[in-house]
Write a protein that holds these residues in place. Structure first.
Motif, short mmCIF file in Angstrom:
data_model
loop_
_atom_site.label_atom_id
_atom_site.label_comp_id
_atom_site.label_asym_id
_atom_site.label_seq_id
_atom_site.Cartn_x
_atom_site.Cartn_y
_atom_site.Cartn_z
N ASN A 308 -10.61 7.45 11.29
CA ASN A 308 -12.17 7.86 10.73
C ASN A 308 -13.08 6.75 10.54
O ASN A 308 -12.62 5.88 9.96
CB ASN A 308 -11.73 8.48 9.61
CG ASN A 308 -12.84 9.50 9.02
OD1 ASN A 308 -13.76 8.88 9.04
ND2 ASN A 308 -12.72 10.63 8.43
N THR A 339 -11.78 5.61 -2.24
CA THR A 339 -11.33 6.88 -1.89
C THR A 339 -11.79 7.78 -2.83
O THR A 339 -11.70 7.39 -4.14
CB THR A 339 -9.90 6.81 -1.99
OG1 THR A 339 -9.19 6.83 -3.29
CG2 THR A 339 -9.19 5.70 -1.01
N ALA A 341 -9.87 10.18 -3.23
CA ALA A 341 -8.64 10.83 -3.81
C ALA A 341 -8.43 10.14 -4.94
O ALA A 341 -7.74 10.79 -5.90
CB ALA A 341 -7.50 10.16 -2.85
N LYS A 400 -3.52 10.94 8.51
CA LYS A 400 -4.00 12.43 8.54
C LYS A 400 -3.15 13.02 7.44
O LYS A 400 -1.91 12.63 7.01
CB LYS A 400 -3.39 13.06 9.91
CG LYS A 400 -4.52 12.55 11.05
CD LYS A 400 -4.11 12.98 12.43
CE LYS A 400 -5.11 12.61 13.34
NZ LYS A 400 -5.00 11.12 13.73
N GLY A 402 -4.03 14.05 4.33
CA GLY A 402 -4.63 13.93 2.88
C GLY A 402 -4.17 13.84 1.75
O GLY A 402 -4.42 13.63 0.71
N GLY A 405 -4.12 9.63 -0.76
CA GLY A 405 -5.28 8.88 -0.30
C GLY A 405 -5.52 7.57 -0.95
O GLY A 405 -5.51 6.50 -0.28
#
Length: 461
Positions: A308, A339, A341, A400, A402, A405
């Protein structure tokens, strides 16, 4: 703007700080005229309220400031500053109502509440000034407020006026102010000097990427601060939607925060050898943007699979952290708006951090409480290492799934320092989404005062 408390002895209106439970007792001890005035004004001592008490001919004689209840004060910081919008311009002195152990925090909150971002519009507002309370180190508080204002100004400035070159200029200004040395590696020179990932992330912009390297001090333990300087983040080819791109001028918040901390260290004359590293880039879209599935080779030699292009901050930090580690300092600190997250985990107000050093964590946590600068420790959870190993390269920049994070990003960064390094990573938000006492909406300093206060313990100063 000048950021300072008025000197002791300055003529000032006395301020009586009254909790909700104190108003009736205080009023009962006053003259009938004052008591009637307070009752008629329906002043109840609620947090954020204020009442001017006039003298016999109507001139201001003193001021009451509401301190609320203990429960109300617990829900926020800088209770005294909550009343500032209701105070007329002038000079004030705390007469009573705040315990000695809270005076420093409340005086700092007063200073921080005086901030306004006036680069593009002069607010014209006059300020209410506070006389330095007895026992408070006014110089130290001014240094901390100056540092926070510097950080806020840098983050608040839009990317049109705060690109890599302007961030370099801000660093040079700070270096000149304190007699620090500064060197900058720019554009294709990044490739020559082996900073390939900084160059890759920034090459698509017509504003050249660069690595800013500032040093100060010639004695004491060595500390290196590394700040993410992504001056605007489109997401690259993994383009962000407009709703996510709107605040990306703040993606250089890590750099702004380490510059604020550097100012505190240098202005205070701490006996440290300081180094500040800022990879300054703009993550843009062009024909030479890096792509998903590209594999990059870092300064350390580790290969990174790009899954990404919007996970670019960890790439530029990786090269800078490798350089920091090569110098074997006593402490490495990275700060980054890294992040989403982390925001999901702790929200915008807490500054989460990662460290393997329990002594460092204890020092930080204690200092954070003392400085009203909340932080929260998250784990370098070793079992998640497999999540950042894609199989065809050493590392994956965007695992990948999620899950975790913030932790996987921190584990990624840890790969670029040595196992012997004392390392702290902060994943900050760098933005105050809603105005609060002492914290206007906009760019924010997070975790820095806690770090500054903890340094003497961490570094045996």
């Amino acid at each position: 703007m000048t950021v300072a408390l008025a000197p002791a002895g300055t003529k000032a209106l006395p301020v009586y700080v009254l909790g909700s439970e104190d108003v009736a007792l205080w009023a009962a001890q006053q003259s009938d005229t004052v008591r009637t005035w307070v009752e008629a004004s329906r002043f109840k001592g609620a947090l954020g309220t204020a009442l001017m008490i006039p003298d016999a001919i109507g001139h201001p004689d003193s001021v009451l400031v509401g301190y609320g209840t203990a429960a109300a004060r617990k829900r926020d910081r800088y209770a005294l500053a909550a009343a500032l919008p209701r105070l007329a311009p002038g000079t004030y002195r705390i007469h009573s109502g705040i315990e000695d152990e809270h005076l420093e925090q409340e005086a700092l909150g007063w200073l921080l509440a005086s901030y306004s971002f006036d680069r593009y519009r002069d607010s014209g507002a006059e300020q209410a000034t506070l006389v330095a309370p007895d026992g408070v180190d006014a110089t130290r508080l001014s240094i901390m407020a100056e540092a926070e204002f510097l950080t806020r100004d840098l983050i608040n400035t839009p990317a049109s006026d705060m690109g890599p070159a302007e961030l370099e200029s801000a660093a040079r200004g700070l270096a000149d102010q304190h007699g620090a040395a500064i060197a900058v590696t720019t554009g294709d020179a990044l490739l020559k000097d082996n900073f390939p990932m900084i160059h890759t992330v920034g090459r698509a912009s017509d504003r050249a990427p660069r690595l800013i390297d500032m040093t100060w001090g010639n004695r004491g333990p060595r500390i290196t601060l590394v700040g993410k300087g992504v001056c605007f983040d489109t997401g690259g080819l993994n383009l962000k939607p407009g709703s996510s791109m709107g605040l990306m001028k703040k993606d250089m918040g890590g750099a702004a925060n380490v510059l604020g901390l550097a100012h505190m260290i240098m202005a205070s004359g701490l006996e440290l050898r300081l180094r500040v590293l800022i990879p300054a880039v703009e993550n843009s879209v062009s024909s030479n943007s890096f792509r998903p599935q590209d594999i990059l080779t870092s300064r350390k030699g580790l290969t990174v699979e790009i899954n990404n292009t919007d996970a670019e901050g960890r790439l530029v930090l990786a090269d800078a952290l490798t350089l920091a580690s090569e110098d074997t300092p006593d402490l490495i600190v990275s700060m980054a708006t890294l992040t989403g997250a982390a925001r999901v985990a702790v929200g915008p107000d807490l500054a989460p951090y990662f460290t393997d050093d329990d002594v460092v964590a204890t020092s930080l946590d204690l200092a954070a409480r003392r400085m009203a600068d909340p932080v929260w420790r998250l784990p370098f959870h070793d079992p998640y290492e497999a999540m950042i190993e894609p199989g065809i390269a050493d590392l994956d920049n965007a695992p990948k799934g999620g899950f975790a994070g913030a932790i996987t990003a921190a584990l990624f960064l840890r790969r670029f320092v040595s196992e012997q390094d004392r390392y702290i990573h902060f994943d900050i938000y760098g933005w105050q989404p809603n105005p609060a006492p002492g914290r206007p909406k906009g760019g924010a300093m997070q975790g820095v005062r806690a770090l500054f206060a903890a340094l003497p313990d961490m570094m045996d100063l």
